[in-house]
Design an enzyme around this catalytic site. Structure first.
Site, mmCIF file in Angstrom:
data_model
loop_
_atom_site.group_PDB
_atom_site.id
_atom_site.type_symbol
_atom_site.label_atom_id
_atom_site.label_comp_id
_atom_site.label_asym_id
_atom_site.label_seq_id
_atom_site.Cartn_x
_atom_site.Cartn_y
_atom_site.Cartn_z
ATOM 1 N N GLY A 151 0.836 -1.191 0.000
ATOM 2 C CA GLY A 151 0.000 0.000 0.000
ATOM 3 C C GLY A 151 0.870 1.240 0.000
ATOM 4 O O GLY A 151 2.077 1.156 0.300
ATOM 5 N N GLN B 95 2.898 9.881 2.093
ATOM 6 C CA GLN B 95 4.263 9.332 2.039
ATOM 7 C C GLN B 95 5.076 9.890 0.881
ATOM 8 O O GLN B 95 6.305 9.810 0.893
ATOM 9 C CB GLN B 95 4.209 7.794 1.935
ATOM 10 C CG GLN B 95 3.679 7.136 3.198
ATOM 11 C CD GLN B 95 3.554 5.646 3.016
ATOM 12 O OE1 GLN B 95 2.581 5.161 2.425
ATOM 13 N NE2 GLN B 95 4.538 4.894 3.495
ATOM 14 N N CYS C 292 6.356 -0.620 7.246
ATOM 15 C CA CYS C 292 5.976 0.628 6.569
ATOM 16 C C CYS C 292 7.141 1.084 5.714
ATOM 17 O O CYS C 292 8.283 1.086 6.167
ATOM 18 C CB CYS C 292 5.637 1.694 7.608
ATOM 19 S SG CYS C 292 5.129 3.259 6.883
ATOM 20 N N LEU C 293 6.829 1.486 4.487
ATOM 21 C CA LEU C 293 7.896 1.969 3.590
ATOM 22 C C LEU C 293 8.547 3.239 4.150
ATOM 23 O O LEU C 293 9.676 3.553 3.784
ATOM 24 C CB LEU C 293 7.316 2.237 2.190
ATOM 25 C CG LEU C 293 6.792 0.983 1.471
ATOM 26 C CD1 LEU C 293 6.058 1.384 0.193
ATOM 27 C CD2 LEU C 293 7.935 0.020 1.153
ATOM 28 N N HIS D 108 -1.886 7.178 7.785
ATOM 29 C CA HIS D 108 -0.930 8.093 7.143
ATOM 30 C C HIS D 108 -1.616 9.396 6.750
ATOM 31 O O HIS D 108 -1.062 10.491 6.935
ATOM 32 C CB HIS D 108 -0.344 7.462 5.869
ATOM 33 C CG HIS D 108 0.808 6.539 6.096
ATOM 34 N ND1 HIS D 108 1.979 6.907 6.724
ATOM 35 C CD2 HIS D 108 1.000 5.246 5.717
ATOM 36 C CE1 HIS D 108 2.825 5.885 6.736
ATOM 37 N NE2 HIS D 108 2.254 4.860 6.134
HETATM 38 O O1 GNR Z 1 4.155 -2.768 2.418
HETATM 39 C C1 GNR Z 1 3.519 -2.656 3.462
HETATM 40 N N1 GNR Z 1 3.204 -3.763 4.180
HETATM 41 C C2 GNR Z 1 2.352 -3.768 5.251
HETATM 42 C C3 GNR Z 1 2.317 -4.921 6.040
HETATM 43 C C4 GNR Z 1 1.478 -4.981 7.122
HETATM 44 C C5 GNR Z 1 0.658 -3.926 7.418
HETATM 45 C C6 GNR Z 1 0.687 -2.763 6.658
HETATM 46 C C7 GNR Z 1 1.521 -2.691 5.575
HETATM 47 S S1 GNR Z 1 1.524 -1.257 4.601
HETATM 48 C C8 GNR Z 1 3.162 -1.319 3.962
HETATM 49 C C9 GNR Z 1 3.380 -0.226 2.930
HETATM 50 C C10 GNR Z 1 3.238 1.130 3.583
HETATM 51 O O2 GNR Z 1 4.069 1.612 4.288
HETATM 52 N N2 GNR Z 1 2.127 1.761 3.381
HETATM 53 O O3 GNR Z 1 1.934 2.936 3.974
HETATM 54 NI NI NI Z 2 3.111 2.930 5.773
#
Ligand code: GNR
Ligand code: NI
Length: 178
Positions: A46, A51, A91-92, A137
């Site tokens: 996601g 972001q 989270c990225l 976010h």
């Molecule tokens: O890639 C993502 N994996 C994820 C795994 C478990 C719960 C939420 C996520 S979201 C994350 C990508 C991201 O940072 N989205 O904001």
């Molecule tokens: Ni995230």
């Protein structure tokens, strides 16, 4: 297609509250496509507009195995939540850290799609968790906010150190480190 830069914690811009999208126009569709490409390149499930430093209420996701099911949520709203459970989240914007967070594992969500039409859908499991993570976010909230202050501070200090190291590495006249 443009690969967008993803902000990293503790960048204060990640704390911005996003404002509603007025209209799904050509410019927004370009942003949607750039966000999807950036999400796939970064191997995320996601990505929220926050972001990539765009403070509009928009998120994209793809939780499919084959990475062939892009989902777009403009002005998303969670209508109902059920079955609170624990999932390990990453989270990225918080690279390298994975921690348990409690959230609803079944939700009903309302949003507008890339076609400008509003829709409702039921989401479960990873998609349900992802949509809530992305809406956080848009509200300036990060999964680390659910952790203890001790854990959050450890994560913040490590990422600050990594970010300082990247600045040093890219300084002019610096020989490549081995
Ligand atoms: O890639 C993502 N994996 C994820 C795994 C478990 C719960 C939420 C996520 S979201 C994350 C990508 C991201 O940072 N989205 O904001
Ligand atoms: Ni995230």
């Amino acid at each position: 297609m443009t690969r967008l830069t993803i902000l990293e914690y503790p960048d204060p811009r990640l704390r911005t509250k996003a404002t509603p999208v007025a209209e799904v126009d050509a410019r927004l569709r370009t942003l949607i496509d750039d966000m999807l490409e950036s999400m796939y390149v970064a191997k995320g499930v996601g990505l929220a507009a926050t972001q990539v430093n765009v403070h509009k209420r928009l998120l994209v996701a793809d939780v499919s195995e084959e990475k062939n099911t892009p989902l777009v949520f403009v002005n998303p709203e969670v209508l109902s939540r059920e079955e609170i459970g624990t999932m390990q989240e990453g989270c990225l914007s918080v690279p390298g850290f994975y921690e348990d967070v409690n959230r609803a594992h079944r939700i009903r969500v309302k949003a507008t799609g890339r076609d400008g039409k509003t829709f409702e859908m039921d989401a479960e499991g990873l998609l349900a968790v992802c949509v809530q993570h992305e809406i956080d976010h848009l509200d300036g909230k990060l999964f680390v906010d659910y952790l203890s202050e001790l854990k959050r501070n450890r994560i913040r200090r490590k990422l600050e150190k990594d970010q300082r190291q990247r600045v040093t590495d890219s300084a002019p006249g610096r020989a490549p480190a081995f």
